[in-house]
Write a protein that holds these residues in place. Sequence first.
Motif, short mmCIF file in Angstrom:
data_model
loop_
_atom_site.label_atom_id
_atom_site.label_comp_id
_atom_site.label_asym_id
_atom_site.label_seq_id
_atom_site.Cartn_x
_atom_site.Cartn_y
_atom_site.Cartn_z
N MET A 233 0.86 -1.18 0.00
CA MET A 233 0.00 0.00 0.00
C MET A 233 0.91 1.23 0.00
N ILE A 234 0.81 2.04 -1.04
CA ILE A 234 1.67 3.20 -1.20
C ILE A 234 0.82 4.45 -1.14
N LEU A 235 0.93 5.20 -0.04
CA LEU A 235 0.11 6.39 0.16
C LEU A 235 0.95 7.64 0.36
N LEU A 236 2.08 7.52 1.04
CA LEU A 236 2.88 8.69 1.38
C LEU A 236 3.64 9.20 0.16
N GLU A 237 3.87 10.51 0.12
CA GLU A 237 4.61 11.11 -0.98
C GLU A 237 6.03 10.58 -1.04
N SER A 238 6.64 10.34 0.13
CA SER A 238 8.00 9.80 0.16
C SER A 238 8.05 8.41 -0.47
N GLU A 239 6.98 7.62 -0.28
CA GLU A 239 6.92 6.29 -0.89
C GLU A 239 6.74 6.40 -2.41
N ARG A 240 5.97 7.38 -2.84
CA ARG A 240 5.76 7.58 -4.27
C ARG A 240 7.07 7.94 -4.96
N ARG A 241 7.90 8.73 -4.30
CA ARG A 241 9.15 9.18 -4.91
C ARG A 241 10.16 8.06 -5.09
N SER A 242 9.92 6.94 -4.44
CA SER A 242 10.82 5.80 -4.60
C SER A 242 10.39 4.89 -5.74
N LEU A 243 9.26 5.18 -6.38
CA LEU A 243 8.75 4.33 -7.45
C LEU A 243 9.55 4.50 -8.73
N THR A 244 9.68 3.43 -9.49
CA THR A 244 10.35 3.47 -10.79
C THR A 244 9.39 4.05 -11.82
N ILE A 245 9.86 5.05 -12.57
CA ILE A 245 9.08 5.64 -13.65
C ILE A 245 9.61 5.08 -14.96
N TYR A 246 8.72 4.50 -15.75
CA TYR A 246 9.10 3.81 -16.99
C TYR A 246 8.96 4.74 -18.20
N PRO A 247 9.62 4.39 -19.30
CA PRO A 247 9.46 5.17 -20.54
C PRO A 247 8.02 5.11 -21.05
N SER A 248 7.64 6.11 -21.83
CA SER A 248 6.29 6.13 -22.41
C SER A 248 6.20 5.07 -23.49
N GLU A 249 5.00 4.45 -23.59
CA GLU A 249 4.77 3.44 -24.62
C GLU A 249 4.09 4.10 -25.81
N ILE A 250 4.82 4.22 -26.92
CA ILE A 250 4.31 4.92 -28.10
C ILE A 250 3.53 3.97 -29.00
N LEU A 251 4.06 2.79 -29.23
CA LEU A 251 3.34 1.72 -29.93
C LEU A 251 3.31 0.53 -28.98
N GLU A 252 2.14 0.01 -28.74
CA GLU A 252 1.96 -1.00 -27.70
C GLU A 252 2.85 -2.22 -27.90
N GLY A 253 3.65 -2.51 -26.88
CA GLY A 253 4.51 -3.68 -26.91
C GLY A 253 5.58 -3.62 -27.97
N ALA A 254 5.93 -2.39 -28.43
CA ALA A 254 6.88 -2.28 -29.54
C ALA A 254 7.85 -1.12 -29.39
#
Length: 404
Positions: A233-254
């Motif tokens: 369960m991720i609620l705190l802002e500090s916990e959110r900042r530890s999340l991995t942010i992935y690249p945008s998906e421009i063409l699905e699965g490609a």
Amino acid sequence: MCLRAFIFGSHRLFFFLNIFVLFPVGLFFFYKRTHYRVDKSRIVPSILTRRASSKHAAPCREVNGTANCSNSNTLPPFVSAESTSEEGLLVPATPERANIQRGYVTPQQVYNLLNAEAGQPALHDPNYILILDCRSAERYKQSHLVTARASVTVMHPELGCLISCVQLQEFSIILLYAEEGHSPVGSEEARHDSMPLQRCFFQLSTLGMDPVILLGGYSAFHSLYPFLCTPRMILLESERRSLTIYPSEILEGALYQGSAAQAHDYRIIKNLHITHVVNATAESTDAFPSVVRYLRLRLNDDAQQDLSEALPAASRFIARALRGSPGVPGGRVLVHCSLGRSRSSVLTLAFLMEQRCWSLLHAFRWLKERRGCAAPNAGFLRQLSDYEEQLFGERLTSLDDIRL
């Protein structure tokens, strides 16, 4: 007479209370909500911000009222013989869009929402998106979408909203999901699929919210993006900042577009099954040459940078990677520069124009819907306009129509 005068006086008091007290308060909350949504427009795709004008606006531009998961991303990402004229020029094509039931968003759209960036990752903002898991408590504890909350902690079946409506107004996006399901909201099939989700949807709608529903539910999302599901369960802002942010998906699965930092994160490369990388920077090294094939272009984010060789080279490299070869299935490509905004965007746009036969304007709109922070510099846009004329024999796009 006294009773009648008292009643009449009470009605007048209630009338003035509405005019001078309740009405201004309502205006304040309305302004606060709409102002917040405008401020968030850079990280909330237009497919969602348009909901403000229509309660159940369609998440895709083309809507026929039915839930259809067909997506042009599954089309071959390269030019066919029918795509060229006798003179060898490309024949312009229009992007095909999935027909999605109003009020729904696809797993790919949710993936890009979770990984949206505008200066900083949007997910780090606790007021960016409220995700409500409308499944059982047991299923929620096993695994759920990252940052999701159990719906009963926000919308109680009998008590209604458990957090203040002011707090609820702060969220740019409210997303609901059940285990699975594609049935239209309010239909008998939908009520059978997930009564808690339907109840939650209409409770929020009654409060003036504009919730959207994940098409296919948790099952569909988890099958594509298991790395964005968690038992935590991720609620705190500090916990959110530890999340991995992935690249945008421009063409699905490609095809994906992101930053140099993401290209150097092996967990991201592994989870997205990236096989090829286009490195558009002059300063960033090729991180994993033993496991990933690279195209290094060494470009500078300078309006004077010459792209005459880079655009066709990147387009051909991406097309070959996605097409594969006899006995070798097609791969997945990540295009990156330093921040994933300018240099990577111009290469992605060139690929979409050349290999999908889309005009610069169509390619640009497609990219911006999936990566809102994409912003090629003015010199790059001018060279893309020249490239469009080279591919199609004429300029199809006015640069005045490009809105960064």
